[in-house]
Design a protein around this motif. Structure first.
Motif, short mmCIF file in Angstrom:
data_model
loop_
_atom_site.label_atom_id
_atom_site.label_comp_id
_atom_site.label_asym_id
_atom_site.label_seq_id
_atom_site.Cartn_x
_atom_site.Cartn_y
_atom_site.Cartn_z
N GLY A 8 46.34 6.29 81.73
CA GLY A 8 45.16 5.65 81.17
C GLY A 8 43.86 6.29 81.59
N ASN A 10 41.56 7.72 79.54
CA ASN A 10 41.02 8.74 78.65
C ASN A 10 40.24 8.11 77.51
OD1 ASN A 10 42.29 10.71 80.15
ND2 ASN A 10 44.04 10.90 78.75
N LYS A 11 39.09 8.69 77.18
CA LYS A 11 38.38 8.27 75.97
C LYS A 11 39.01 8.97 74.77
CE LYS A 11 33.94 7.19 78.14
NZ LYS A 11 32.47 7.37 78.08
N MET A 248 41.46 -1.37 70.56
CA MET A 248 41.76 -0.19 71.37
C MET A 248 40.53 0.68 71.56
SD MET A 248 44.49 2.85 70.50
CE MET A 248 43.48 3.44 69.12
N THR A 252 38.87 1.40 75.35
CA THR A 252 38.92 2.76 75.90
C THR A 252 37.58 3.48 75.73
OG1 THR A 252 39.80 3.60 73.79
CG2 THR A 252 41.40 2.97 75.49
N GLN A 253 36.53 2.76 75.29
CA GLN A 253 35.19 3.33 75.09
C GLN A 253 35.26 4.55 74.18
OE1 GLN A 253 34.67 3.43 79.55
NE2 GLN A 253 32.62 2.71 79.02
N SER A 254 36.00 4.41 73.08
CA SER A 254 36.29 5.54 72.20
C SER A 254 35.54 5.45 70.87
CB SER A 254 37.79 5.60 71.92
OG SER A 254 38.53 5.72 73.12
N ARG A 374 34.05 -4.12 83.13
CA ARG A 374 34.42 -2.80 83.67
C ARG A 374 34.04 -2.60 85.14
NH1 ARG A 374 36.11 -0.42 79.05
NH2 ARG A 374 34.86 -0.70 77.17
N LYS A 377 38.25 -1.91 86.98
CA LYS A 377 39.13 -1.46 85.92
C LYS A 377 40.55 -1.98 86.13
CE LYS A 377 36.77 2.76 84.46
NZ LYS A 377 36.94 4.22 84.20
N LEU A 399 46.27 2.03 78.15
CA LEU A 399 45.40 3.15 77.75
C LEU A 399 44.05 3.08 78.45
CD1 LEU A 399 46.17 3.24 73.92
CD2 LEU A 399 46.72 5.05 75.57
N SER A 400 43.60 1.86 78.77
CA SER A 400 42.29 1.70 79.40
C SER A 400 42.37 1.65 80.93
CB SER A 400 41.62 0.42 78.89
OG SER A 400 42.26 -0.73 79.43
N ALA A 429 45.28 10.45 73.45
CA ALA A 429 45.94 9.62 74.45
C ALA A 429 47.04 10.40 75.16
CB ALA A 429 46.54 8.38 73.79
#
Length: 434
Positions: A8, A10-11, A248, A252-254, A374, A377, A399-400, A429
């Protein structure tokens, strides 16, 4: 038994296309039994539950050709109606909740049907009363075979009638509608489910020669016809996947674009995620979610804590409450998640607690989530997927999270999400199937 290993933190970035709607597929594919002519269905999700139903139809004698993984051509001109009474059907059909959907078409066209004891998710009681009572009102008789664990239905002829459903069951409504299309006279269903899945089924049946009016409302009228013909039908994008991808992206700040999201059929879903503070833009039929450092849960106008609960369409779908709960763990603020429909669906929160989330499970139906914003985490752990939607929620949490998570029993996720690991890798991911 397979597992996912997820690293986990990753953006993610890029574009993702939602699969065809799983819940629509189980109804649409069952409806091919209503005619001996060819029916072509496209945008079929390549997932375990749907593929198992297609296998069941082939076992019954339906001819199936698959020019591509998302398209099938069905021809039910040599159906073995007695196969449904076999132990082989009970064993295979009992693994799949959607197998109940073949009862309506079989009863309408072949005057008999068999329903195995329901399988599928272990999320609480999922009764068949609405289906059985509806068939009875159309003139069918049923017996329950306790030792073998299946219902047997029969009727020399179905006759149209008025019925008020005790609950707006999606699968119950769809099953009764399919049976009523070939019944003698007119059937009126009040308190019918009006989800997009049911609307799609009714539109497909009308293209086959059925006479259904009131589509999109809770009052359906079906004028029975003597026979139905072939057709072509394309399924909607899966609204549950669309909601999952919105959640998602936020977790994940994506920066993610959901391509071809079927926006006009999403109802309140985008607005519910906006209530969690998630920014999203509707661009034609696409949804763009920008990368957000934080998202803050709104409150009601009087300042009280936001409550998100499931409700029959056009209310919020229960299939996304697990996603909402996970997404709220990293928001700023608090929210009460109220799962009215299923009493066991919130029992995956113990895994989130082990990951460091702050959640109070009030009772089997309600959980209060205190968003960590956040500041802390989630951390990677080893966990097991209890059902389709909780499995996807845990995958989003992994993922986060910081570190590596192992998600076991991912067959549950595969039942509802096609090639999910491959598609997430394309967004950046770190996930692999063990």
């Amino acid at each position: 038994m397979a597992s996912f290993e997820v690293k986990g933190g990753n953006k993610l970035n890029g574009t993702i296309v939602p699969q065809g709607a799983k819940n629509e597929a189980l109804q649409i594919i069952s409806a091919v039994l209503l005619t001996a002519e060819e029916v072509t269905v496209s945008n079929i999700p390549d997932i375990l539950d749907v593929n198992l139903l297609i296998e069941l139809l082939e076992d019954m004698g339906v001819k199936v050709s698959r020019p591509s993984r998302d398209t099938c051509i069905f021809k039910a001109d040599a159906v073995d109606a007695d196969y449904l009474a076999s132990e082989a059907f009970r064993n295979k059909g009992g693994k799949l909740r959607g197998s109940v959907m073949v009862a309506g078409p079989m009863l309408a066209r072949f005057k008999k049907a068999f329903i195995p004891k329901p399988g599928g998710d272990k999320i609480g009681r999922r009764r068949l009363d609405t289906h059985i009572i509806g068939f009875e009102k159309l003139g069918a008789q049923f017996d329950y075979h306790d030792e073998e664990g299946f219902f047997q239905l029969s009727s020399p002829r179905l006759k149209g009638t008025f019925m008020l459903l005790d609950e707006p069951s999606v699968t119950g409504t769809a099953n009764i509608v399919m049976a009523a299309t070939l019944a003698e006279g007119t059937t009126t269903i009040y308190n019918a489910a009006c989800e997009p899945y049911v609307q799609q089924l009714c539109k497909m049946l009308n293209s086959m020669g059925a006479r259904i009016s009131g589509i999109g409302s809770n009052l359906l009228t079906i004028e029975g016809v003597t026979a139905l013909g072939g057709t072509s039908h394309r399924m909607l994008p899966d609204m549950i996947e669309v909601g999952s991808f919105i959640g998602m992206a936020a977790m994940t700040q994506s920066e993610i674009t959901i391509k071809g999201a079927g926006v006009e059929h999403l109802g309140v879903i985008p607005d519910k995620f906006r209530q969690l503070g998630i920014q999203l833009e509707i661009r034609g039929d696409d949804i763009y979610i920008p990368a957000q450092e934080k998202y803050e849960i709104t409150t009601f106008l009087d300042g009280s804590v936001l409550t998100v609960y499931d409700h029959p369409w056009p209310g919020f779908t229960p299939d996304l409450l697990s996603i909402m709960l996970v997404v709220a763990t990293q928001a700023v603020g608090s929210v009460l998640i109220h799962q009215k429909m299923f009493e066991s669906r919130l029992f995956f929160v113990d895994k989130l607690l082990d990951m460091g989330a702050q959640i109070i499970l009030c009772d089997p139906h309600r959980a209060t989530v205190i968003g960590l914003g956040r500041k802390h985490k989630l951390r990677g752990i080893t966990m097991s997927s209890p059902d389709i939607r909780a499995g996807q929620a845990l995958l989003i949490a992994a993922l986060s999270a910081e570190g590596t998570s192992i998600i076991q029993n991912i067959e549950q996720i595969d039942r509802g999400y096609q090639y999910i690991d491959e598609r997430l890798r394309q967004l950046g991911a770190e996930i692999r199937r063990l």
